[in-house]
Design a protein around this motif. Structure first.
Motif, PDB file in Angstrom:
ATOM      1  N   LEU A   1     -51.844  62.251  12.560  1.00 18.90           N
ATOM      2  CA  LEU A   1     -50.758  61.335  12.902  1.00 18.90           C
ATOM      3  C   LEU A   1     -50.983  60.719  14.281  1.00 18.90           C
ATOM      4  O   LEU A   1     -50.781  59.510  14.473  1.00 18.90           O
ATOM      5  CB  LEU A   1     -49.398  62.036  12.833  1.00 18.90           C
ATOM      6  CG  LEU A   1     -48.180  61.140  13.058  1.00 18.90           C
ATOM      7  CD1 LEU A   1     -48.146  60.001  12.043  1.00 18.90           C
ATOM      8  CD2 LEU A   1     -46.899  61.966  12.973  1.00 18.90           C
ATOM      9  N   HIS A   2     -51.431  61.517  15.202  1.00 16.15           N
ATOM     10  CA  HIS A   2     -51.735  61.048  16.552  1.00 16.15           C
ATOM     11  C   HIS A   2     -52.793  59.934  16.505  1.00 16.15           C
ATOM     12  O   HIS A   2     -52.620  58.862  17.088  1.00 16.15           O
ATOM     13  CB  HIS A   2     -52.233  62.232  17.389  1.00 16.15           C
ATOM     14  CG  HIS A   2     -52.696  61.889  18.752  1.00 16.15           C
ATOM     15  ND1 HIS A   2     -51.844  61.696  19.800  1.00 16.15           N
ATOM     16  CD2 HIS A   2     -53.950  61.694  19.246  1.00 16.15           C
ATOM     17  CE1 HIS A   2     -52.531  61.407  20.885  1.00 16.15           C
ATOM     18  NE2 HIS A   2     -53.807  61.399  20.569  1.00 16.15           N
ATOM     19  N   ASN A   3     -53.875  60.173  15.792  1.00 16.10           N
ATOM     20  CA  ASN A   3     -54.978  59.214  15.716  1.00 16.10           C
ATOM     21  C   ASN A   3     -54.594  57.967  14.923  1.00 16.10           C
ATOM     22  O   ASN A   3     -54.995  56.859  15.292  1.00 16.10           O
ATOM     23  CB  ASN A   3     -56.205  59.874  15.101  1.00 16.10           C
ATOM     24  CG  ASN A   3     -56.729  60.993  15.979  1.00 16.10           C
ATOM     25  OD1 ASN A   3     -56.593  60.959  17.199  1.00 16.10           O
ATOM     26  ND2 ASN A   3     -57.310  62.000  15.372  1.00 16.10           N
ATOM     27  N   ILE A   4     -53.838  58.128  13.859  1.00 16.20           N
ATOM     28  CA  ILE A   4     -53.359  56.973  13.097  1.00 16.20           C
ATOM     29  C   ILE A   4     -52.484  56.099  13.995  1.00 16.20           C
ATOM     30  O   ILE A   4     -52.611  54.874  13.992  1.00 16.20           O
ATOM     31  CB  ILE A   4     -52.590  57.429  11.841  1.00 16.20           C
ATOM     32  CG1 ILE A   4     -53.570  57.999  10.813  1.00 16.20           C
ATOM     33  CG2 ILE A   4     -51.760  56.297  11.238  1.00 16.20           C
ATOM     34  CD1 ILE A   4     -52.904  58.733   9.651  1.00 16.20           C
TER      35      ILE A   4
ATOM     36  N   MET B   1     -67.839  67.929  21.703  1.00 19.49           N
ATOM     37  CA  MET B   1     -67.330  67.549  20.395  1.00 19.49           C
ATOM     38  C   MET B   1     -68.208  66.407  19.867  1.00 19.49           C
ATOM     39  O   MET B   1     -68.445  65.425  20.556  1.00 19.49           O
ATOM     40  CB  MET B   1     -65.865  67.094  20.538  1.00 19.49           C
ATOM     41  CG  MET B   1     -65.133  67.036  19.271  1.00 19.49           C
ATOM     42  SD  MET B   1     -63.333  66.679  19.331  1.00 19.49           S
ATOM     43  CE  MET B   1     -62.853  66.515  20.991  1.00 19.49           C
ATOM     44  N   ARG B   2     -68.682  66.549  18.622  1.00 19.29           N
ATOM     45  CA  ARG B   2     -69.507  65.510  18.002  1.00 19.29           C
ATOM     46  C   ARG B   2     -68.637  64.329  17.580  1.00 19.29           C
ATOM     47  O   ARG B   2     -67.434  64.463  17.414  1.00 19.29           O
ATOM     48  CB  ARG B   2     -70.233  66.069  16.785  1.00 19.29           C
ATOM     49  CG  ARG B   2     -71.261  67.115  17.156  1.00 19.29           C
ATOM     50  CD  ARG B   2     -72.012  67.601  15.965  1.00 19.29           C
ATOM     51  NE  ARG B   2     -71.083  67.802  14.836  1.00 19.29           N
ATOM     52  CZ  ARG B   2     -71.426  68.315  13.678  1.00 19.29           C
ATOM     53  NH1 ARG B   2     -72.655  68.693  13.476  1.00 19.29           N
ATOM     54  NH2 ARG B   2     -70.546  68.466  12.713  1.00 19.29           N
ATOM     55  N   PHE B   3     -69.289  63.161  17.386  1.00 20.00           N
ATOM     56  CA  PHE B   3     -68.556  61.938  17.045  1.00 20.00           C
ATOM     57  C   PHE B   3     -67.662  62.128  15.824  1.00 20.00           C
ATOM     58  O   PHE B   3     -66.513  61.713  15.820  1.00 20.00           O
ATOM     59  CB  PHE B   3     -69.531  60.780  16.801  1.00 20.00           C
ATOM     60  CG  PHE B   3     -68.823  59.523  16.377  1.00 20.00           C
ATOM     61  CD1 PHE B   3     -68.223  58.711  17.329  1.00 20.00           C
ATOM     62  CD2 PHE B   3     -68.728  59.167  15.042  1.00 20.00           C
ATOM     63  CE1 PHE B   3     -67.551  57.563  16.955  1.00 20.00           C
ATOM     64  CE2 PHE B   3     -68.052  58.025  14.661  1.00 20.00           C
ATOM     65  CZ  PHE B   3     -67.461  57.223  15.612  1.00 20.00           C
ATOM     66  N   ARG B   4     -68.177  62.761  14.773  1.00 20.50           N
ATOM     67  CA  ARG B   4     -67.391  62.918  13.539  1.00 20.50           C
ATOM     68  C   ARG B   4     -66.171  63.813  13.735  1.00 20.50           C
ATOM     69  O   ARG B   4     -65.266  63.812  12.920  1.00 20.50           O
ATOM     70  CB  ARG B   4     -68.269  63.461  12.414  1.00 20.50           C
ATOM     71  CG  ARG B   4     -69.304  62.453  11.976  1.00 20.50           C
ATOM     72  CD  ARG B   4     -70.079  62.898  10.794  1.00 20.50           C
ATOM     73  NE  ARG B   4     -70.342  64.327  10.804  1.00 20.50           N
ATOM     74  CZ  ARG B   4     -71.003  64.968   9.874  1.00 20.50           C
ATOM     75  NH1 ARG B   4     -71.473  64.343   8.848  1.00 20.50           N
ATOM     76  NH2 ARG B   4     -71.218  66.262   9.961  1.00 20.50           N
ATOM     77  N   GLU B   5     -66.142  64.567  14.813  1.00 20.46           N
ATOM     78  CA  GLU B   5     -65.006  65.440  15.102  1.00 20.46           C
ATOM     79  C   GLU B   5     -63.977  64.759  16.004  1.00 20.46           C
ATOM     80  O   GLU B   5     -62.909  65.303  16.245  1.00 20.46           O
ATOM     81  CB  GLU B   5     -65.508  66.724  15.767  1.00 20.46           C
ATOM     82  CG  GLU B   5     -66.423  67.539  14.873  1.00 20.46           C
ATOM     83  CD  GLU B   5     -67.132  68.661  15.624  1.00 20.46           C
ATOM     84  OE1 GLU B   5     -67.050  68.686  16.873  1.00 20.46           O
ATOM     85  OE2 GLU B   5     -67.771  69.478  14.970  1.00 20.46           O
ATOM     86  N   ARG B   6     -64.285  63.585  16.476  1.00 19.91           N
ATOM     87  CA  ARG B   6     -63.415  62.867  17.404  1.00 19.91           C
ATOM     88  C   ARG B   6     -62.465  61.929  16.657  1.00 19.91           C
ATOM     89  O   ARG B   6     -62.702  61.546  15.528  1.00 19.91           O
ATOM     90  CB  ARG B   6     -64.249  62.061  18.397  1.00 19.91           C
ATOM     91  CG  ARG B   6     -65.089  62.927  19.295  1.00 19.91           C
ATOM     92  CD  ARG B   6     -65.818  62.096  20.323  1.00 19.91           C
ATOM     93  NE  ARG B   6     -66.695  62.899  21.147  1.00 19.91           N
ATOM     94  CZ  ARG B   6     -66.309  63.608  22.199  1.00 19.91           C
ATOM     95  NH1 ARG B   6     -65.071  63.614  22.575  1.00 19.91           N
ATOM     96  NH2 ARG B   6     -67.180  64.301  22.881  1.00 19.91           N
TER      97      ARG B   6
ATOM     98  N   SER C   1     -59.072  65.156  18.892  1.00 23.26           N
ATOM     99  CA  SER C   1     -59.715  65.792  17.749  1.00 23.26           C
ATOM    100  C   SER C   1     -59.387  65.013  16.479  1.00 23.26           C
ATOM    101  O   SER C   1     -58.266  64.518  16.308  1.00 23.26           O
ATOM    102  CB  SER C   1     -59.209  67.226  17.607  1.00 23.26           C
ATOM    103  OG  SER C   1     -59.611  67.767  16.369  1.00 23.26           O
ATOM    104  N   ARG C   2     -60.355  64.935  15.590  1.00 23.83           N
ATOM    105  CA  ARG C   2     -60.165  64.240  14.304  1.00 23.83           C
ATOM    106  C   ARG C   2     -58.994  64.827  13.518  1.00 23.83           C
ATOM    107  O   ARG C   2     -58.348  64.135  12.740  1.00 23.83           O
ATOM    108  CB  ARG C   2     -61.453  64.355  13.493  1.00 23.83           C
ATOM    109  CG  ARG C   2     -61.379  63.759  12.128  1.00 23.83           C
ATOM    110  CD  ARG C   2     -62.654  63.981  11.371  1.00 23.83           C
ATOM    111  NE  ARG C   2     -62.580  63.292  10.098  1.00 23.83           N
ATOM    112  CZ  ARG C   2     -63.610  63.040   9.359  1.00 23.83           C
ATOM    113  NH1 ARG C   2     -64.811  63.410   9.739  1.00 23.83           N
ATOM    114  NH2 ARG C   2     -63.457  62.431   8.207  1.00 23.83           N
ATOM    115  N   THR C   3     -58.705  66.086  13.719  1.00 21.29           N
ATOM    116  CA  THR C   3     -57.671  66.771  12.943  1.00 21.29           C
ATOM    117  C   THR C   3     -56.250  66.364  13.326  1.00 21.29           C
ATOM    118  O   THR C   3     -55.316  66.651  12.589  1.00 21.29           O
ATOM    119  CB  THR C   3     -57.807  68.299  13.085  1.00 21.29           C
ATOM    120  OG1 THR C   3     -57.685  68.645  14.468  1.00 21.29           O
ATOM    121  CG2 THR C   3     -59.146  68.773  12.551  1.00 21.29           C
TER     122      THR C   3
END
Length: 168
Positions: A94-97, A1-6, A89-91
């Motif tokens: 809510l998890h990443n926030i 996975m590329r950085f922008r996708e993380r 994954s960037r998608t």
């Protein structure tokens, strides 16, 4: 996975939390007198406090070992959360926030503890004579992030179970 996708692309939110936290703590330190409440509403005071402990001032009465213990534990947790964010994954918004809020808040309190030896608290909620322990923007971000992470975990699990039961 590329950085922008993380999930790490959400670290900008951690930076915003950290900056807001440190800015409000600076303003509180300059504008308020230690331990002197300034009434804002019938349930909110601005009260400058120095917390040498953890949540609810636990361990604050210890002779100083707690500063380093809390610093080490909080740093280990931030590293673990960064790895979790890196592997997300960037998608998973809510998890990443959620993770970014907790990371930003933890970094704000880590900075205070490392530089000052205590965490600056200044928001005090109360109802008549019942007072909630004072807190700050970092504490708020950690709490909101934790609640959102629980919500995300519950709903993502339910969505996964629902998708598995309807596809099978």
């Amino acid at each position: 996975m590329r950085f922008r996708e993380r999930g790490l692309v959400w670290l900008w939110l951690s930076a915003v939390v950290l900056i807001l936290d440190q800015l409000t703590k600076y303003i509180a330190t300059e504008a308020l007198t230690l331990y002197v409440p300034q009434k804002v509403t019938g349930f909110l005071n601005w009260t400058l406090l120095h917390n040498k402990g953890i949540a609810f001032s636990l361990l604050a009465d210890q002779p100083g070992w707690q500063r380093w213990f809390i610093l080490i534990m909080a740093s280990v947790i931030v590293i673990w959360l960064l790895l979790w964010l890196y592997n997300s994954s960037r998608t998973l918004k809510l998890h990443n926030i959620s993770l970014a809020l907790v990371i930003g808040g933890a970094l704000g309190n880590i900075y205070d503890r490392a530089v000052l030896g205590y965490v600056v608290d200044f928001i005090q909620l109360h109802y008549t004579d019942y007072y909630w322990p004072a807190f700050n923007i970092a504490d708020s971000a950690i709490s909101v992030g934790a609640v959102l992470l629980i919500i995300d975990t519950l709903f993502r699990k339910q969505d996964k179970e629902h998708n598995e039961s309807t596809s099978g």
